[in-house]
Design a protein around this motif. Structure first.
Motif, mmCIF file in Angstrom:
data_model
loop_
_atom_site.group_PDB
_atom_site.id
_atom_site.type_symbol
_atom_site.label_atom_id
_atom_site.label_comp_id
_atom_site.label_asym_id
_atom_site.label_seq_id
_atom_site.Cartn_x
_atom_site.Cartn_y
_atom_site.Cartn_z
ATOM 1 N N SER A 53 98.704 6.986 76.357
ATOM 2 C CA SER A 53 98.608 7.474 74.977
ATOM 3 C C SER A 53 98.799 6.340 73.977
ATOM 4 O O SER A 53 98.040 6.218 73.006
ATOM 5 C CB SER A 53 99.647 8.568 74.739
ATOM 6 O OG SER A 53 99.628 9.002 73.404
ATOM 7 N N ILE A 54 99.781 5.487 74.210
ATOM 8 C CA ILE A 54 100.059 4.380 73.289
ATOM 9 C C ILE A 54 98.888 3.398 73.238
ATOM 10 O O ILE A 54 98.434 2.983 72.162
ATOM 11 C CB ILE A 54 101.360 3.654 73.706
ATOM 12 C CG1 ILE A 54 102.571 4.575 73.504
ATOM 13 C CG2 ILE A 54 101.539 2.362 72.909
ATOM 14 C CD1 ILE A 54 103.856 4.048 74.105
ATOM 15 N N ILE A 55 98.376 3.024 74.420
ATOM 16 C CA ILE A 55 97.292 2.031 74.480
ATOM 17 C C ILE A 55 96.026 2.558 73.820
ATOM 18 O O ILE A 55 95.418 1.894 72.969
ATOM 19 C CB ILE A 55 97.010 1.642 75.949
ATOM 20 C CG1 ILE A 55 98.200 0.869 76.530
ATOM 21 C CG2 ILE A 55 95.734 0.795 76.045
ATOM 22 C CD1 ILE A 55 98.077 0.574 78.011
ATOM 23 N N THR B 8 95.572 5.207 71.776
ATOM 24 C CA THR B 8 95.699 5.573 70.358
ATOM 25 C C THR B 8 95.477 4.355 69.469
ATOM 26 O O THR B 8 94.742 4.423 68.467
ATOM 27 C CB THR B 8 97.088 6.177 70.072
ATOM 28 O OG1 THR B 8 97.253 7.363 70.850
ATOM 29 C CG2 THR B 8 97.237 6.522 68.597
ATOM 30 N N GLY B 9 96.085 3.226 69.817
ATOM 31 C CA GLY B 9 95.893 2.003 69.042
ATOM 32 C C GLY B 9 94.441 1.556 69.036
ATOM 33 O O GLY B 9 93.905 1.126 68.005
ATOM 34 N N LEU B 10 93.772 1.687 70.179
ATOM 35 C CA LEU B 10 92.377 1.277 70.289
ATOM 36 C C LEU B 10 91.460 2.159 69.443
ATOM 37 O O LEU B 10 90.596 1.668 68.708
ATOM 38 C CB LEU B 10 91.954 1.332 71.760
ATOM 39 C CG LEU B 10 90.581 0.773 72.131
ATOM 40 C CD1 LEU B 10 90.437 -0.679 71.682
ATOM 41 C CD2 LEU B 10 90.360 0.886 73.634
ATOM 42 N N LEU C 98 92.299 4.001 66.851
ATOM 43 C CA LEU C 98 92.588 3.786 65.428
ATOM 44 C C LEU C 98 91.810 2.581 64.897
ATOM 45 O O LEU C 98 91.311 2.605 63.761
ATOM 46 C CB LEU C 98 94.090 3.593 65.214
ATOM 47 C CG LEU C 98 94.951 4.857 65.285
ATOM 48 C CD1 LEU C 98 96.438 4.508 65.176
ATOM 49 C CD2 LEU C 98 94.563 5.847 64.174
ATOM 50 N N LYS C 99 91.716 1.540 65.695
ATOM 51 C CA LYS C 99 90.934 0.366 65.288
ATOM 52 C C LYS C 99 89.449 0.706 65.168
ATOM 53 O O LYS C 99 88.776 0.274 64.233
ATOM 54 C CB LYS C 99 91.124 -0.769 66.304
ATOM 55 C CG LYS C 99 92.520 -1.380 66.303
ATOM 56 C CD LYS C 99 92.742 -2.276 65.093
ATOM 57 C CE LYS C 99 91.956 -3.557 65.173
ATOM 58 N NZ LYS C 99 92.221 -4.461 64.031
ATOM 59 N N GLN D 57 88.416 2.553 61.965
ATOM 60 C CA GLN D 57 88.376 1.755 60.744
ATOM 61 C C GLN D 57 87.080 0.966 60.582
ATOM 62 O O GLN D 57 86.867 0.312 59.558
ATOM 63 C CB GLN D 57 89.570 0.794 60.729
ATOM 64 C CG GLN D 57 90.919 1.506 60.653
ATOM 65 C CD GLN D 57 92.091 0.577 60.907
ATOM 66 O OE1 GLN D 57 91.916 -0.622 61.122
ATOM 67 N NE2 GLN D 57 93.295 1.116 60.874
ATOM 68 N N ILE E 45 87.432 -6.166 67.825
ATOM 69 C CA ILE E 45 87.656 -4.887 68.487
ATOM 70 C C ILE E 45 87.068 -4.899 69.901
ATOM 71 O O ILE E 45 87.627 -4.298 70.828
ATOM 72 C CB ILE E 45 87.072 -3.716 67.653
ATOM 73 C CG1 ILE E 45 87.439 -2.363 68.275
ATOM 74 C CG2 ILE E 45 85.567 -3.824 67.515
ATOM 75 C CD1 ILE E 45 88.884 -2.020 68.237
ATOM 76 N N MET F 283 89.574 -6.783 71.949
ATOM 77 C CA MET F 283 90.739 -5.922 72.153
ATOM 78 C C MET F 283 90.456 -4.853 73.203
ATOM 79 O O MET F 283 91.268 -4.622 74.112
ATOM 80 C CB MET F 283 91.139 -5.262 70.826
ATOM 81 C CG MET F 283 92.310 -4.316 70.924
ATOM 82 S SD MET F 283 92.646 -3.517 69.322
ATOM 83 C CE MET F 283 93.986 -2.412 69.771
ATOM 84 N N LEU G 7 92.377 -4.566 76.776
ATOM 85 C CA LEU G 7 93.196 -3.394 77.105
ATOM 86 C C LEU G 7 92.670 -2.660 78.329
ATOM 87 O O LEU G 7 93.443 -2.264 79.218
ATOM 88 C CB LEU G 7 93.271 -2.452 75.907
ATOM 89 C CG LEU G 7 94.095 -2.944 74.711
ATOM 90 C CD1 LEU G 7 94.025 -1.951 73.560
ATOM 91 C CD2 LEU G 7 95.553 -3.170 75.116
#
Length: 270
Positions: free
Chosen positions: A111-113, A115-117, A119-120, A123, A153, A156, A160
């Protein structure tokens, strides 16, 4: 759903191995639910459009559940390692509390990994073509549609997803290397066959999953391989989830016995 039901209704299957297998099955059930309904609407109804919010939601669900599945497969590899290589310590190490913590860890880290991806990705600016050359909102085709500078991105996402795949793969390889070494040292051929049979289905599923995902995602440049990704994505999202329950139950004597008991109880009630 069959695996989950039979695991929680038969007390003989309420062990760490089947706890993780039922969690894996639940995750796969949710995973295909994010893909198959839209795929069917494309084929049967010709509905080939999706709004941006739904597209991001599908991308997040697909990647989150897919990452969780890989972490669960790693945990299942460690469980097999402990039961074969550390049989005397296994009952004390892999208790119910540890099982729940490992399960929680898999979902939380994914979830943490992801969600950050996502969100990027949300944008980014999308002002050009709006046709995704895929049957679902996968990350690579979605990023490729952006008119923003996507180099950061893409790097990233590559880092990830490579971290998720290769971390889980390396741990799994180490676990199974130790398992194979332990199996080869067993005195009798019957013991070796029994030990290997407990791992063979897991190895088949691992080969299918890692093969398709490495082909799709572990490439710095996604644009040049979008067309060839469709076939691999079909294997990853449809064929593998279809085969996994069959693979896990086909050679499993405990599941066969539990199924026979359920059927006999149904006949007695009739």
């Amino acid at each position: 759903m069959f695996i989950i039901t039979i695991t929680w209704t038969d007390h003989r299957l309420q062990t760490p191995m089947y706890f993780f297998l039922s969690s894996f099955s639940f995750c796969e059930f949710c995973f295909i639910t994010t893909i198959i309904p839209k795929l069917l609407s494309i084929f049967l109804l010709g509905q080939q459009t999706i709004n941006f919010t739904s597209c991001l939601t599908q991308a997040f669900s697909f990647l989150f559940l897919g990452s969780t599945i890989f972490f669960l497969m790693t945990v299942m590899s460690l469980d097999r390692y402990l039961v074969i290589c550390k049989p005397l310590h296994y009952p004390t190490i892999m208790n119910l509390r540890v099982c729940f913590l490992l399960d929680f860890f898999c979902y939380t880290v994914s979830s943490i990994i992801i969600t950050g991806l996502i969100l990027k990705v949300s944008q980014l600016s999308f002002c050009g073509p709006r046709v995704i050359p895929q049957f679902f909102c996968d990350l690579g085709p979605l990023i490729h549609l952006s008119c923003s500078d996507t180099r950061s991105i893409e790097t990233m996402a590559f880092a990830l997803i490579s971290f998720i795949l290769f971390t889980s793969l390396i741990i799994t390889i180490i676990a199974y290397s130790n398992i194979m070494f332990t199996i080869m040292r067993l005195p009798s051929a019957k013991e070796r066959q029994k030990a290997f049979s407990t791992c063979s289905s897991h190895l088949i599923v691992l080969s299918l999953m890692y093969g398709s995902c490495v082909f799709i995602y572990v490439k710095p440049k996604q644009a040049s391989r979008l067309d060839s990704n469709r076939e691999a994505a079909l294997v990853n999202t449809v064929l593998t989830p279809l085969l996994n329950p069959v693979i896990y139950t086909l050679r499993n004597k405990q599941v066969h016995q539990a199924l026979r008991d359920v059927l006999s109880r149904v006949k007695m009630q009739k």
